[in-house]
Design an enzyme around this catalytic site. Sequence first.
Site, mmCIF file in Angstrom:
data_model
loop_
_atom_site.group_PDB
_atom_site.id
_atom_site.type_symbol
_atom_site.label_atom_id
_atom_site.label_comp_id
_atom_site.label_asym_id
_atom_site.label_seq_id
_atom_site.Cartn_x
_atom_site.Cartn_y
_atom_site.Cartn_z
ATOM 1 C CB CYS A 48 -32.336 -45.823 -42.637
ATOM 2 S SG CYS A 48 -32.974 -46.167 -44.291
ATOM 3 C CG HIS A 83 -30.239 -50.207 -42.459
ATOM 4 N ND1 HIS A 83 -28.908 -49.877 -42.246
ATOM 5 C CD2 HIS A 83 -30.849 -49.052 -42.900
ATOM 6 C CE1 HIS A 83 -28.714 -48.597 -42.525
ATOM 7 N NE2 HIS A 83 -29.895 -48.071 -42.937
#
Length: 482
Positions: free
Chosen positions: A457, A435
């Site tokens: 992430c 992301h």
Amino acid sequence: MGKRKEITGKDNGKQKMWTIITVIIVFFAMAGYAGMSYYYSDRFFRGTTINGINCSGKTSEEAEQAVAKKAEDYLLEVKARNLKSQSINGKLIGYRYVSDGSISQYLDEQKPYKWVRGFWKKQNYTAKENMTYDKVKLKEQLEKLECVKKENQTAPEDAYVAYKDSKFEIVPETEGNTLDFNGAYQALSEAVAGKKRTIDLNSCPAVYVKAAVLKDDPDLKNSLEECQNLIRTKIVYIFGEETVTLEGDEIRKWLIFDERGKLQKNEDELRQCVAEYVAQLAATHDTVNTEREFCTTSGRTVQVYSSVYGWKIDQEKEIETIMQEMIAGVQINREPVYAMRANARGMNDIGSTYIEVDLSAQHLYYYQDGSIILESDIVSGDMQYAERQTPPGIFQLYYKKSPSVLKGKMLENGKYEYERPVTYWMPFNGGIGFHDASWQPYFGGNRFREGGGSHGCINLPADKAAELYNRIDESVPIVCFY
């Protein structure tokens, strides 16, 4: 004129004498005839036979006795399968004649005064021989026969499918000579009641126990066809450039035969053999839950493990498919039934299109057909916290969403540990994904080691996240390593 002969007294005497003699002869003749008529009033005429027995001059009682004697002189020869004949004597079963009065009736119908006809005309009568016997004694005599004894009996054998001379065939049933006692007794009873003197048990349908499965049994023929299909089956498995063949010779080894070659049909055992074969296929060709060598862009060779990416045969479905194909005798080239598929074959099943995430170098490369089409510095999980470190492995995209809100754990107060809006969200390992991260002051370097790492992430610059979002799809392997 001539002289007239005179009848003398002497001539008259002679004439009277002949008259008297004639009268006497006639008298005695009539008396004799009457006497013979009287004699035959309760006896059969000369030349009379009843049931083939000469009954001339016999009273009805004597004739009855003669007929009874012949009828009761009874012997039944019993022929049995694979054994010598034996006999049952009528006396041992209470076999005896019972008069129905027909012989007395024949005598009553006889005209005594016609007795002389017997000298030139024969009279043949047929009287019904009504016989009776003791059924209990007959059963006792049957029990004494050699054919009834267990040691002299051989059970019949069913027809069966056997493998001989490199092919399956039906071996016919064998008769055996095991008696059905009730059937044998019924056959003997009918023979005795019918006054038969010989009975061949082999020709009586209900006497011998028959094999349950005959050579023309439809189910047996279906079984033969199934067996023929089994060894006709040929499955060529395709593993990229490699092939593995399963065919009749191998399948036949899974079948069990007894010492006569009789197939011991057992679907559970056959399925178990198929399951072991499929398990071996999977052990040789599955790559899920294995490590494979991966050559990195930097030139390093690393070992990368994955439990969620690779080739994995769906063993249960493949077993069922093989079972169905063997029954049908299929010859086919195909892949196994897969639960999971990878992008390539060989030691490295990643192929030439993949995303390489070098967690040590904090850099991402997107390869398409062996060429880099995108690369970017990244920030991965914070190494200062074990629970935040980005796990290595090979993964694939779950989905992608734009925009989205990333949320941490829910706290006791009902709020989330954090909530961060992002424009591009691409998860691939649980809650871990690619992301954009506008809050990161920079990407790459040692930020992930110095407290600026993510919760696991892969943080990307907004423009790189946008480009990746537009290019990535679910088939692309994502290779993470340190």
